[in-house]
Design a protein around this motif. Structure first.
Motif, short mmCIF file in Angstrom:
data_model
loop_
_atom_site.label_atom_id
_atom_site.label_comp_id
_atom_site.label_asym_id
_atom_site.label_seq_id
_atom_site.Cartn_x
_atom_site.Cartn_y
_atom_site.Cartn_z
N VAL A 129 9.98 -18.30 86.45
CA VAL A 129 9.63 -19.55 85.78
C VAL A 129 10.68 -19.86 84.71
CG1 VAL A 129 8.19 -18.42 84.03
CG2 VAL A 129 7.73 -20.79 84.65
N LYS A 130 10.96 -21.15 84.54
CA LYS A 130 11.98 -21.56 83.58
C LYS A 130 11.39 -22.56 82.59
CE LYS A 130 15.76 -20.97 86.91
NZ LYS A 130 16.87 -21.65 87.64
N ASP A 131 12.08 -22.67 81.44
CA ASP A 131 11.72 -23.64 80.40
C ASP A 131 10.29 -23.46 79.91
OD1 ASP A 131 14.26 -24.85 80.67
OD2 ASP A 131 13.54 -26.05 82.36
N VAL A 132 9.90 -22.21 79.75
CA VAL A 132 8.60 -21.87 79.17
C VAL A 132 8.85 -21.05 77.91
CG1 VAL A 132 6.45 -20.57 79.49
CG2 VAL A 132 7.39 -21.91 81.38
N PRO A 133 8.27 -21.42 76.77
CA PRO A 133 8.53 -20.68 75.54
C PRO A 133 7.91 -19.29 75.58
CG PRO A 133 6.79 -22.28 75.19
CD PRO A 133 7.35 -22.55 76.56
N VAL A 134 8.55 -18.36 74.90
CA VAL A 134 8.04 -16.99 74.80
C VAL A 134 7.46 -16.80 73.40
CG1 VAL A 134 8.60 -14.54 74.89
CG2 VAL A 134 9.75 -16.13 76.44
N PRO A 135 6.17 -16.57 73.28
CA PRO A 135 5.58 -16.39 71.94
C PRO A 135 6.04 -15.08 71.31
CG PRO A 135 3.96 -15.87 73.61
CD PRO A 135 5.16 -16.41 74.34
N PRO A 136 6.17 -15.04 69.98
CA PRO A 136 6.56 -13.79 69.32
C PRO A 136 5.42 -12.77 69.37
CG PRO A 136 6.03 -15.47 67.69
CD PRO A 136 6.00 -16.16 69.03
N LEU A 137 5.76 -11.52 69.66
CA LEU A 137 4.78 -10.45 69.70
C LEU A 137 4.77 -9.73 68.36
CD1 LEU A 137 5.52 -8.93 73.24
CD2 LEU A 137 4.12 -10.93 72.63
N PHE A 138 3.59 -9.52 67.83
CA PHE A 138 3.44 -8.84 66.54
C PHE A 138 3.96 -7.41 66.64
CE2 PHE A 138 0.89 -6.26 63.55
CZ PHE A 138 1.21 -6.90 62.36
N ASP A 139 4.72 -6.99 65.66
CA ASP A 139 5.28 -5.64 65.63
C ASP A 139 4.90 -4.99 64.31
OD1 ASP A 139 6.67 -3.35 66.12
OD2 ASP A 139 8.66 -4.21 65.82
N GLY A 140 3.76 -4.33 64.33
CA GLY A 140 3.28 -3.70 63.10
C GLY A 140 1.90 -3.14 63.29
N GLY A 141 1.27 -2.75 62.21
CA GLY A 141 -0.08 -2.19 62.26
C GLY A 141 -1.13 -3.29 62.28
N VAL A 142 -1.80 -3.45 63.40
CA VAL A 142 -2.79 -4.52 63.54
C VAL A 142 -3.97 -4.31 62.61
CG1 VAL A 142 -4.27 -5.76 65.17
CG2 VAL A 142 -2.10 -4.81 65.95
N ARG A 143 -4.25 -3.06 62.26
CA ARG A 143 -5.41 -2.79 61.40
C ARG A 143 -5.31 -3.52 60.06
NH1 ARG A 143 -9.70 0.19 61.70
NH2 ARG A 143 -10.76 0.95 59.85
N GLY A 144 -4.09 -3.75 59.59
CA GLY A 144 -3.91 -4.46 58.34
C GLY A 144 -4.28 -5.93 58.41
N LEU A 145 -4.52 -6.44 59.63
CA LEU A 145 -4.89 -7.85 59.82
C LEU A 145 -6.40 -8.04 59.88
CD1 LEU A 145 -2.31 -8.77 62.62
CD2 LEU A 145 -2.04 -8.99 60.15
N ARG A 146 -7.16 -6.96 59.79
CA ARG A 146 -8.62 -7.04 59.90
C ARG A 146 -9.20 -8.00 58.87
NH1 ARG A 146 -12.31 -1.74 59.14
NH2 ARG A 146 -11.24 -1.87 57.13
#
Length: 250
Positions: free
Chosen positions: A118-135
């Motif tokens: 597939v072409k011309d589809v944006p790639v979302p940024p993937l979180f790189d860190g400790g997800v627990r801090g987002l609770r």
């Protein structure tokens, strides 16, 4: 609005074929009416890199995984076989997915990676860190909960009636919806209530068909992959932390 274009609707159809013997292909499992058994389903996925890898759930990429009925059929000497496996991104014609591109983990995490062209589809940024801090923070789920049903609820009733009278299969229906620019993921939002080693727990609504959709954190990065609902209580739905998917993309 931007990264919704990276979320695709998955359509799959599969059956079972007898394990080959004496070098000859096995016969397909038949239904009670004598026709080949065929199971169809919908799911969600999202583009995770520029190479065309999409992230979804393992139970979407291999719908017989963990299914007791499928396990009994396989015990009788049959193996699952895809008849169709398609991905449809917003604004794009459905494209075939090669099941051989499948990547899964060695543990029981409900996560998988496939590849599409597939072409011309944006790639979302993937979180790189400790997800627990987002609770406790805000989060958004994007996906195709209820499959095409939510998509069919949007157009005019006369248009839907005409469409349903003309199409002969779900794959054809998906192609028609794509041509009408009617394929678009449904967003729901809520709070990230808890974070476990292999689970995110949140109250954003979802349903069958939404499995495999991305879970975005408040800063707009993908923090997880939606995978399950708690039957009877809409306040607790579940995702897989994105870190478990990142390991399959290396």
């Amino acid at each position: 609005d931007e990264y919704a274009r990276s979320v695709c609707l998955i359509f799959g159809a599969f059956g079972f074929r007898a394990v080959p013997s004496d070098g000859k292909p096995g016969e397909l499992l038949k239904s009670t009416d004598g026709r080949p058994f065929r199971a169809e389903y919908f799911g969600s996925a999202f583009l995770a890199d520029a190479a065309g890898h999409i992230v979804t759930n393992r139970h979407v990429a291999t719908p017989w995984w963990g299914d007791e009925t499928s396990d009994r059929i396989r015990e009788q000497g049959f193996e699952p076989e895809f008849f169709e496996l398609l991905a449809c991104f917003p604004g794009k014609t459905p494209v075939a997915i090669d099941p051989a591109s499948l990547r899964v983990r060695n543990d029981d995490a409900d996560i998988a990676v496939l590849r599409v062209d597939v072409k011309d589809v944006p790639v979302p940024p993937l979180f790189d860190g400790g997800v627990r801090g987002l609770r406790g923070g805000h989060m958004v789920v994007l996906g195709y909960a209820t499959g095409v049903n939510a998509l069919l609820a949007k157009p005019d009733a006369v248009v839907v009636k005409d469409l349903m009278a003309r199409v002969k299969s779900r794959a054809e229906l998906l192609t028609e919806l794509a041509a009408r620019n009617a394929v678009w993921p449904v967003p729901t939002q809520g709070a990230l209530n808890d974070v476990l080693e292999k689970q995110l727990i949140y109250d954003a609504g979802t349903a069958a068909g939404g499995s495999g959709g991305p879970v975005f954190g408040g800063e707009g990065t993908v923090i997880g992959v939606n995978f399950a609902i708690l039957t009877g209580f809409a306040g607790s739905n579940f995702g897989v932390p994105i870190g478990l998917a990142r390991e399959l993309l290396k």
